[in-house]
Design a protein around this motif. Structure first.
Motif, PDB file in Angstrom:
ATOM      1  N   THR A  39       0.814  -1.207   0.000  1.00  0.00           N
ATOM      2  CA  THR A  39       0.000   0.000   0.000  1.00  0.00           C
ATOM      3  C   THR A  39       0.850   1.261   0.000  1.00  0.00           C
ATOM      4  O   THR A  39       1.960   1.290   0.534  1.00  0.00           O
ATOM      5  CB  THR A  39      -0.932   0.006   1.229  1.00  0.00           C
ATOM      6  OG1 THR A  39      -0.165  -0.270   2.402  1.00  0.00           O
ATOM      7  CG2 THR A  39      -2.007  -1.043   1.089  1.00  0.00           C
ATOM      8  N   ASN A  40       0.301   2.314  -0.620  1.00  0.00           N
ATOM      9  CA  ASN A  40       0.943   3.629  -0.622  1.00  0.00           C
ATOM     10  C   ASN A  40       0.706   4.337   0.714  1.00  0.00           C
ATOM     11  O   ASN A  40      -0.251   4.024   1.423  1.00  0.00           O
ATOM     12  CB  ASN A  40       0.381   4.503  -1.751  1.00  0.00           C
ATOM     13  CG  ASN A  40       0.503   3.869  -3.118  1.00  0.00           C
ATOM     14  OD1 ASN A  40      -0.487   3.751  -3.837  1.00  0.00           O
ATOM     15  ND2 ASN A  40       1.697   3.471  -3.495  1.00  0.00           N
ATOM     16  N   LEU A  43      -0.987   6.673   2.281  1.00  0.00           N
ATOM     17  CA  LEU A  43      -2.140   7.569   2.165  1.00  0.00           C
ATOM     18  C   LEU A  43      -2.740   7.727   3.563  1.00  0.00           C
ATOM     19  O   LEU A  43      -3.467   6.845   4.027  1.00  0.00           O
ATOM     20  CB  LEU A  43      -3.176   6.977   1.202  1.00  0.00           C
ATOM     21  CG  LEU A  43      -2.638   6.495  -0.150  1.00  0.00           C
ATOM     22  CD1 LEU A  43      -3.761   5.888  -0.984  1.00  0.00           C
ATOM     23  CD2 LEU A  43      -1.959   7.631  -0.904  1.00  0.00           C
ATOM     24  N   ARG A  50      -6.224   6.446   4.929  1.00  0.00           N
ATOM     25  CA  ARG A  50      -7.038   5.925   3.831  1.00  0.00           C
ATOM     26  C   ARG A  50      -6.494   4.607   3.281  1.00  0.00           C
ATOM     27  O   ARG A  50      -6.835   4.235   2.157  1.00  0.00           O
ATOM     28  CB  ARG A  50      -7.119   6.947   2.692  1.00  0.00           C
ATOM     29  CG  ARG A  50      -7.630   8.316   3.091  1.00  0.00           C
ATOM     30  CD  ARG A  50      -8.119   9.112   1.896  1.00  0.00           C
ATOM     31  NE  ARG A  50      -7.217   9.053   0.767  1.00  0.00           N
ATOM     32  CZ  ARG A  50      -6.123   9.803   0.611  1.00  0.00           C
ATOM     33  NH1 ARG A  50      -5.757  10.639   1.572  1.00  0.00           N
ATOM     34  NH2 ARG A  50      -5.374   9.717  -0.471  1.00  0.00           N
ATOM     35  N   THR A  51      -5.702   3.897   4.047  1.00  0.00           N
ATOM     36  CA  THR A  51      -5.164   2.645   3.532  1.00  0.00           C
ATOM     37  C   THR A  51      -4.834   1.713   4.681  1.00  0.00           C
ATOM     38  O   THR A  51      -4.946   2.089   5.859  1.00  0.00           O
ATOM     39  CB  THR A  51      -3.920   2.907   2.658  1.00  0.00           C
ATOM     40  OG1 THR A  51      -3.627   1.751   1.883  1.00  0.00           O
ATOM     41  CG2 THR A  51      -2.721   3.298   3.494  1.00  0.00           C
ATOM     42  N   GLU A  52      -4.428   0.498   4.344  1.00  0.00           N
ATOM     43  CA  GLU A  52      -4.136  -0.521   5.343  1.00  0.00           C
ATOM     44  C   GLU A  52      -2.634  -0.593   5.627  1.00  0.00           C
ATOM     45  O   GLU A  52      -1.814  -0.193   4.804  1.00  0.00           O
ATOM     46  CB  GLU A  52      -4.604  -1.886   4.830  1.00  0.00           C
ATOM     47  CG  GLU A  52      -6.081  -1.936   4.497  1.00  0.00           C
ATOM     48  CD  GLU A  52      -6.407  -3.064   3.529  1.00  0.00           C
ATOM     49  OE1 GLU A  52      -7.414  -3.750   3.770  1.00  0.00           O
ATOM     50  OE2 GLU A  52      -5.667  -3.233   2.542  1.00  0.00           O
ATOM     51  N   HIS A  70       5.087   1.492   4.214  1.00  0.00           N
ATOM     52  CA  HIS A  70       4.317   1.817   3.010  1.00  0.00           C
ATOM     53  C   HIS A  70       5.286   2.141   1.880  1.00  0.00           C
ATOM     54  O   HIS A  70       6.397   2.630   2.103  1.00  0.00           O
ATOM     55  CB  HIS A  70       3.395   3.001   3.266  1.00  0.00           C
ATOM     56  CG  HIS A  70       2.279   2.710   4.225  1.00  0.00           C
ATOM     57  ND1 HIS A  70       1.225   1.900   3.912  1.00  0.00           N
ATOM     58  CD2 HIS A  70       2.070   3.135   5.501  1.00  0.00           C
ATOM     59  CE1 HIS A  70       0.396   1.828   4.935  1.00  0.00           C
ATOM     60  NE2 HIS A  70       0.890   2.568   5.923  1.00  0.00           N
ATOM     61  N   ASP A  85      -1.264  -1.249  -7.223  1.00  0.00           N
ATOM     62  CA  ASP A  85      -2.229  -2.347  -7.154  1.00  0.00           C
ATOM     63  C   ASP A  85      -2.916  -2.404  -8.521  1.00  0.00           C
ATOM     64  O   ASP A  85      -3.931  -1.759  -8.753  1.00  0.00           O
ATOM     65  CB  ASP A  85      -3.228  -2.122  -6.026  1.00  0.00           C
ATOM     66  CG  ASP A  85      -4.176  -3.303  -5.849  1.00  0.00           C
ATOM     67  OD1 ASP A  85      -4.018  -4.304  -6.574  1.00  0.00           O
ATOM     68  OD2 ASP A  85      -5.072  -3.217  -4.997  1.00  0.00           O
ATOM     69  N   ASN A 129      -5.384   1.372  -5.483  1.00  0.00           N
ATOM     70  CA  ASN A 129      -5.091   1.941  -4.174  1.00  0.00           C
ATOM     71  C   ASN A 129      -5.158   3.464  -4.173  1.00  0.00           C
ATOM     72  O   ASN A 129      -5.671   4.066  -3.229  1.00  0.00           O
ATOM     73  CB  ASN A 129      -3.715   1.474  -3.696  1.00  0.00           C
ATOM     74  CG  ASN A 129      -3.477   1.779  -2.226  1.00  0.00           C
ATOM     75  OD1 ASN A 129      -4.357   1.595  -1.397  1.00  0.00           O
ATOM     76  ND2 ASN A 129      -2.291   2.247  -1.908  1.00  0.00           N
ATOM     77  N   SER A 151     -11.226   2.201   1.234  1.00  0.00           N
ATOM     78  CA  SER A 151     -10.001   1.423   1.134  1.00  0.00           C
ATOM     79  C   SER A 151     -10.251   0.119   0.381  1.00  0.00           C
ATOM     80  O   SER A 151     -11.221  -0.593   0.647  1.00  0.00           O
ATOM     81  CB  SER A 151      -9.466   1.123   2.532  1.00  0.00           C
ATOM     82  OG  SER A 151      -8.271   0.377   2.454  1.00  0.00           O
ATOM     83  N   ASN A 152      -9.377  -0.160  -0.593  1.00  0.00           N
ATOM     84  CA  ASN A 152      -9.446  -1.374  -1.411  1.00  0.00           C
ATOM     85  C   ASN A 152     -10.642  -1.375  -2.358  1.00  0.00           C
ATOM     86  O   ASN A 152     -11.033  -2.424  -2.861  1.00  0.00           O
ATOM     87  CB  ASN A 152      -9.488  -2.633  -0.531  1.00  0.00           C
ATOM     88  CG  ASN A 152      -9.021  -3.869  -1.277  1.00  0.00           C
ATOM     89  OD1 ASN A 152      -8.155  -3.803  -2.146  1.00  0.00           O
ATOM     90  ND2 ASN A 152      -9.604  -5.013  -0.952  1.00  0.00           N
TER      91      ASN A 152
END
Length: 435
Positions: A146-147, A149, A152-154, A166, A172, A190, A236-237
């Protein structure tokens, strides 16, 4: 002919499909050694025999031989911590101790890759002949992590549950268009983003929501703010999982997998209105945006549910000027719809619906009247059903790739999740459903 489909209190505009003869379906499989990724053992848990999932997108380039297809893998083997126990044999608090809301990457260095596929229908199999990993301009492969962010992300975790940093360059990869000169465009989940890639896999530029450019600092390739800022509100995702385009690449199309979390995740969970975009890569900007309404989750016959967030968009294909084929699915049911951009649907690009301050937001337009756009003046894209996998039990679940061969044979490819669930990649050749 237009009809209104009544499903669980919702009136959906659907164009009635003409009666067609039963399609002819040929299933292809492969034992190609290149599809084997190896074994991963979770410490104290289970061992997985991993495969290479090539079916996150598919494309037949006009002018190529009819038996040649290009497909795309996504970010590599990954397991949400909430789903970890049946896969790893370990409870989330054990394998995901550093972040139970994170995601496990058993092969964190895997690079999303474009694959060349030869179809061998007479032998009911396919084989790989090309593999091009996505990479930075200096030649280093990118990861699928993941980036960075914020909020806003995992959190990415390795196969032992340790947190990984990250990666601002990570991709993705989910949608695919290959151009006559070998370059290709990738729809990316992503960011969400659109990614232009050289023929050798080097990333040329990544187009992201306006205002988020700084979140990709250090990626090592060019970042451009060409998408509406509101797309940063993707759940997210659930970003851009599909794209299509004209054969020359002069016009691109992308659709958000699900409605935005706009203004929050509660809106995402209840919403039916997602967004289809038209993008001009030469100008670097969006030139059109339309509302696509997802079906009621109870209408997916192989796995009906009560959750509006279960249906999602996983692929697009270009059928001709202003005509697109949309793949709408759950885990076990796939529907293909044709939409036309020139049949009266409202273009909302640059309007108040792209303003995060608008209330109620496009994603909050849900009421009991059956028409969640009532009073707005907006007309969503009308949908014509082309195929429902519930009518064809031989088709696999989780189909994510669409391609169209020169004789209008439809190609569907499943995403096998890198073998984590025991699934394998299968390709369906379907004749008799496209005009």
């Amino acid at each position: 002919m237009r009809r209104l489909l009544l499903t669980c209190g919702l009136l959906l505009p659907v164009l009635a499909a003409p009666a067609l003869a039963a399609p002819e379906i040929t299933m292809l499989e492969s034992d190609d050694p290149a599809l084997r990724l190896g074994r991963h053992t979770f410490p104290g848990g289970r061992a997985l025999e991993l495969s290479v999932g090539i079916g996150s997108a598919a494309y037949h380039r006009p002018g190529d031989p009819a038996d040649i297809l290009y497909t795309l893998s996504d970010r590599g083997p990954n397991i949400a911590c909430a789903d970890a126990e049946p896969v790893t044999g370990l409870k989330p608090e054990a394998i995901c101790a550093e972040d139970r809301r994170g995601r496990l990457y058993p092969v964190p260095r895997y690079a999303p890759t474009l694959y060349g596929v030869q179809l061998l229908p007479a032998e009911k199999r396919f084989r790989l002949f090309e593999a091009i990993a996505l990479k930075r301009p200096d030649g280093r492969p990118v990861s699928g992590l993941t980036n960075p962010l914020p909020g806003r992300t995992e959190t990415p975790l390795d196969g032992t549950g340790r947190a990984l940093p990250h990666d601002p360059a990570a991709i993705d990869a989910e949608g695919l268009l290959r151009l006559p000169d070998g370059r290709f465009w990738v729809g990316e989940e992503n960011g969400p983003s659109l990614v232009e890639v050289a023929a050798d896999g080097r990333i040329l530029r990544r187009v992201v929501p306006a205002g988020t450019e700084g979140e990709f600092a250090g990626a090592g390739y060019r970042i451009e703010p060409g998408l509406p800022a509101i797309l940063a509100r993707r759940q997210s995702n659930r970003g851009i999982e599909s794209m299509a385009g004209t054969p020359d690449g002069a016009t691109l199309y992308a659709i958000l997998q699900n409605p935005l979390a706009n203004p929050d995740a509660a809106a995402y969970r209840a919403a039916r209105n997602t967004r289809l975009l038209r993008f001009d890569p030469a100008a670097g900007r969006v030139t059109g945006e339309w509302v696509y309404q997802l079906d009621d989750p109870r209408s997916f016959r192989n796995d009906p549910s009560e959750r509006q967030s279960d249906p999602r968009i996983s692929e697009l294909a270009w059928l001709g000027p202003e005509r697109l084929l949309v793949l709408e699915r759950t885990e076990r049911t796939t529907k293909l719809y044709e939409v036309r951009l020139d049949r009266g649907a409202t273009d909302i690009a640059g309007t108040a619906w792209d303003d995060a301050a608008t209330r109620p937001s496009l994603e909050q337009r849900n009421d009991l009247s059956g028409n969640d756009l009532s009073g707005t003046g907006l007309v969503p894209l009308a949908k014509r059903l082309v195929l429902d996998s519930a009518d064809h039990p031989e088709l696999p679940g989780k189909i994510e790739g669409i391609a169209i061969l020169p004789d209008r044979t439809l190609v569907l490819v499943n995403d096998d999740d890198f073998g984590i669930t025991g699934e394998t990649t299968r390709i369906a050749l379907i004749r008799g459903v496209l005009d």
